[in-house]
Design an enzyme around this catalytic site. Structure first.
Site, PDB file in Angstrom:
ATOM      1  N   GLU A 247       0.817  -1.094  -0.005  1.00  0.00           N
ATOM      2  CA  GLU A 247       0.029  -0.156  -0.100  1.00  0.00           C
ATOM      3  C   GLU A 247       0.861   1.309  -0.125  1.00  0.00           C
ATOM      4  OE1 GLU A 247      -3.104  -0.183  -0.292  1.00  0.00           O
ATOM      5  OE2 GLU A 247      -3.964  -1.690   0.623  1.00  0.00           O
ATOM      6  N   CYS A 281      -2.591   8.853   3.107  1.00  0.00           N
ATOM      7  CA  CYS A 281      -2.231   8.462   1.643  1.00  0.00           C
ATOM      8  C   CYS A 281      -3.388   8.544   0.823  1.00  0.00           C
ATOM      9  CB  CYS A 281      -2.296   6.665   2.090  1.00  0.00           C
ATOM     10  SG  CYS A 281      -3.526   6.030   2.692  1.00  0.00           S
TER      11      CYS A 281
HETATM   12  P1  NAD Z   1       8.571   5.145   4.417  1.00  0.00           P
HETATM   13  O1  NAD Z   1       8.504   4.139   3.263  1.00  0.00           O
HETATM   14  O2  NAD Z   1       9.907   5.923   4.837  1.00  0.00           O
HETATM   15  O3  NAD Z   1       8.686   3.915   5.682  1.00  0.00           O
HETATM   16  C1  NAD Z   1       7.682   3.226   6.002  1.00  0.00           C
HETATM   17  C2  NAD Z   1       8.223   2.146   6.601  1.00  0.00           C
HETATM   18  O4  NAD Z   1       9.008   1.322   5.975  1.00  0.00           O
HETATM   19  C3  NAD Z   1       8.781   2.425   8.069  1.00  0.00           C
HETATM   20  O5  NAD Z   1       8.604   1.458   9.050  1.00  0.00           O
HETATM   21  C4  NAD Z   1      10.441   2.425   7.618  1.00  0.00           C
HETATM   22  O6  NAD Z   1      11.284   2.170   8.937  1.00  0.00           O
HETATM   23  C5  NAD Z   1      10.351   1.142   6.892  1.00  0.00           C
HETATM   24  N1  NAD Z   1      11.478   1.233   5.945  1.00  0.00           N
HETATM   25  C6  NAD Z   1      12.175   2.023   5.249  1.00  0.00           C
HETATM   26  N2  NAD Z   1      12.963   1.467   4.342  1.00  0.00           N
HETATM   27  C7  NAD Z   1      13.030   0.238   4.502  1.00  0.00           C
HETATM   28  C8  NAD Z   1      13.542  -0.919   3.445  1.00  0.00           C
HETATM   29  N3  NAD Z   1      14.420  -0.628   2.878  1.00  0.00           N
HETATM   30  N4  NAD Z   1      12.978  -2.214   3.824  1.00  0.00           N
HETATM   31  C9  NAD Z   1      11.987  -2.390   4.689  1.00  0.00           C
HETATM   32  N5  NAD Z   1      11.331  -1.417   5.176  1.00  0.00           N
HETATM   33  C10 NAD Z   1      11.959  -0.066   5.234  1.00  0.00           C
HETATM   34  O7  NAD Z   1       7.311   5.670   4.398  1.00  0.00           O
HETATM   35  P2  NAD Z   1       6.806   6.960   5.367  1.00  0.00           P
HETATM   36  O8  NAD Z   1       7.570   8.269   5.237  1.00  0.00           O
HETATM   37  O9  NAD Z   1       6.759   6.361   6.866  1.00  0.00           O
HETATM   38  O10 NAD Z   1       5.109   7.229   5.153  1.00  0.00           O
HETATM   39  C11 NAD Z   1       4.924   8.088   4.259  1.00  0.00           C
HETATM   40  C12 NAD Z   1       4.405   7.440   2.760  1.00  0.00           C
HETATM   41  O11 NAD Z   1       3.532   6.360   3.020  1.00  0.00           O
HETATM   42  C13 NAD Z   1       3.731   8.308   1.996  1.00  0.00           C
HETATM   43  O12 NAD Z   1       4.249   8.179   0.525  1.00  0.00           O
HETATM   44  C14 NAD Z   1       2.131   7.782   1.804  1.00  0.00           C
HETATM   45  O13 NAD Z   1       1.361   7.948   0.837  1.00  0.00           O
HETATM   46  C15 NAD Z   1       2.651   6.161   2.137  1.00  0.00           C
HETATM   47  N6  NAD Z   1       1.057   5.979   2.599  1.00  0.00           N
HETATM   48  C16 NAD Z   1       0.470   4.865   2.198  1.00  0.00           C
HETATM   49  C17 NAD Z   1      -0.726   4.292   2.495  1.00  0.00           C
HETATM   50  C18 NAD Z   1      -1.467   3.417   1.776  1.00  0.00           C
HETATM   51  O14 NAD Z   1      -2.480   2.702   2.278  1.00  0.00           O
HETATM   52  N7  NAD Z   1      -1.408   3.343   0.530  1.00  0.00           N
HETATM   53  C19 NAD Z   1      -0.914   4.678   3.853  1.00  0.00           C
HETATM   54  C20 NAD Z   1      -0.112   5.593   4.653  1.00  0.00           C
HETATM   55  C21 NAD Z   1       0.972   5.805   4.022  1.00  0.00           C
END
Ligand code: NAD
Length: 477
Positions: A247, A281
């Site tokens: 997502e 999101c």
């Molecule tokens: P992010 O991708 O930076 O981090 C999300 C999670 O991934 C964190 O727990 C982080 O520690 C982990 N992570 C980081 N690098 C990783 C890797 N290489 N491998 C595995 N895990 C890793 O996102 P964010 O800044 O926390 O959230 C914002 C983004 O999330 C926005 O783009 C938003 O649109 C999206 N979002 C999407 C939805 C949806 O349902 N589509 C919902 C909420 C947020």
């Protein structure tokens, strides 16, 4: 006891586990330390996966009705501890206690848990005749790795964990390093209900998430977060052939037709865009408005936004909080500053003034509305994920649909019109996983939700969401 003093632990195999090191979690409303989270290493990940693998052997055999009952009990635990959760969430995430803030998120987490507990995956008979009987069974995958973001930490953890355990899997949960405390507490409470090892929680930096995606013992990753991280997860998971639900980010467009009453739709548009200070999101991130109603829609939105109280979330009269972290604040500000020379700032746009108002502390950003932008401007093309709305004028509906679809993301979209039939025809031409008419972003537990194009794949919620936590086995007899 204040959160800063309260010890938080990993939860592995039903036990609270301390670590040698911890990391600070900042309160985005005042930049003070909200609490400390344990810093897990590879050894803790291995222990958590081991515990989840052992628990899977028995949990998968537990009758579905007992797993449903356990989920309902978790919902009661959330309800009993709702105020504590809301305060942890406001301290680490920044969202207000009131409005569509922490109390609302905790209420949603509880409601989602209750509804999901009512779902069931029964065997389907595909054929039963003289030539034989064919049955389709849904089998749990094994250990599910849940990786969550910082915008709705409790709600999204629930969206991942509850369907996973309901369908017979076990879980290793890893929350965002920006908001780990509420998830640690949530998993602690779940362990008062579930057998040991069914749900485990480890906290650490991004590397810990990356280590999960290559771990041999994890069968599926459910990930909510940015597109860039989603792409890395997809690449890393290839070696062990993990099942994935991704997502990812959205850049949802809203299309306003000329027949609307601007006053009537203003509130829906505003909250569609500014819910959780735009850090959602499926928030409305680009608004295409027909020339006939353009000026009045802009006026109504600015008027409404001007009445909203932004501030520290612990104050009961506040309805919108700060941006969650410095990095996101800078992304939002860069997009706004670059848009100033291209469009017309109708509201906000000057973070220095806001900083002064807030006493120079916290990642507060003024509610900002910028009109007269176009596709090709960074604030329109890229996901802002903050309290900022770009508005684009259009003359022909085909032009608006084309511009709405001209984006790599495809999470949600909306159409605003008094003519529902016409709005549905436009919805049908929009390239996104959900389309709302005269509202935006209203996800619900009985409707599948997911993105198309680069917003990811797989869905959450409803029976279709539950199926994502299973493999199919077909039995021919
Ligand atoms: P992010 O991708 O930076 O981090 C999300 C999670 O991934 C964190 O727990 C982080 O520690 C982990 N992570 C980081 N690098 C990783 C890797 N290489 N491998 C595995 N895990 C890793 O996102 P964010 O800044 O926390 O959230 C914002 C983004 O999330 C926005 O783009 C938003 O649109 C999206 N979002 C999407 C939805 C949806 O349902 N589509 C919902 C909420 C947020």
């Amino acid at each position: 006891m204040s959160l800063t003093m309260k010890p938080f632990h990993l939860v592995i195999n039903g036990k609270k586990v301390s670590t040698d090191h911890s990391f600070e979690v900042l309160n985005p409303a005042n930049e003070k330390v909200a609490g400390h989270a344990p810093l897990a290493g590879k050894i803790h990940l291995d222990d958590a996966v081991q515990a989840a693998m052992a628990a899977f052997k028995t949990w998968r055999e537990v009758p579905e009705s007992e797993r449903q009952a356990a989920c309902l009990e978790i919902a009661s635990k959330i309800e009993e501890n709702a105020e504590e959760f809301a305060h942890i969430l406001t301290a680490e995430q920044g969202k207000p206690l009131n409005g569509l803030g922490s109390r609302w998120e905790i209420g949603g987490a509880m409601a989602w848990t209750q509804y999901t507990a009512s779902l069931s995956l029964s065997m389907k008979v595909l054929q039963d005749n003289d030539e034989g009987r064919v049955e389709l069974h849904r089998k749990p995958i094994g250990v599910v790795g849940s990786i969550t973001p910082w915008n709705f930490p409790v709600m999204i953890a629930i969206w991942h964990i509850i369907p996973a355990v309901l369908s017979g899997n076990t879980v290793v949960s890893k929350p965002s390093p920006f908001t780990p405390l509420s998830t640690l507490r949530l998993v602690e409470l779940m362990n008062e209900v579930l057998p040991k090892g069914v749900v485990n929680c480890i906290t650490g930096k991004d590397e810990l998430g990356a280590a999960m995606t290559v771990h041999e013992g994890i069968g599926k990753i459910v990930f909510t977060g940015s597109c860039a991280t989603g792409q890395k997860i997809m690449a890393n998971s290839a070696e062990t052939m993990k099942r994935l639900t991704l997502e990812l980010g959205g850049n949802d467009a809203g299309i306003v037709l000329p027949d609307v009453d601007p006053k009537q739709i203003a509130e829906g548009l505003f909250w569609g865009a500014f819910i959780n200070s735009g850090q959602t999101c499926a928030a409305l991130k680009r608004l295409y408005v027909h020339d006939d109603v353009y000026d009045s829609v802009c006026d109504e939105l600015v008027d409404l936004a001007g009445q909203m109280k932004v501030g520290e979330g612990v104050n009961e009269d506040v309805v919108l909080g700060p941006i969650q972290n410095r990095k996101q604040y800078d992304i939002v500000d860069d997009l706004v500053q670059s848009a100033k020379s291209k469009g017309r700032v109708l509201l906000g746009g000057d973070p220095k003034e806001m900083q002064k108002e807030m006493g120079g502390k916290g990642y507060f950003y003024p509610l900002t509305i910028i009109a007269d932008l176009e596709n090709g401007d960074a604030l329109v093309d890229e996901e802002q994920f903050g309290p900022v709305l770009p508005i684009i004028r259009y003359h022909q509906i085909n032009e608006a649909i084309e511009k709405a679809n001209d984006n790599p993301n495809g999470l949600g979209g909306s159409v605003w019109s008094q003519n529902i039939g016409e709005a549905k025809k436009i919805a049908n031409r929009m390239e996104c996983g959900s389309v709302w008419i005269n509202k935006h972003g209203m996800i619900q537990p009985n409707a599948p939700f997911g993105g198309v194009k680069r917003s990811g794949f797989g869905v959450e919620f409803a029976e279709e969401g539950l199926e994502e936590y299973t493999d199919i086995q077909v039995v021919f007899s």
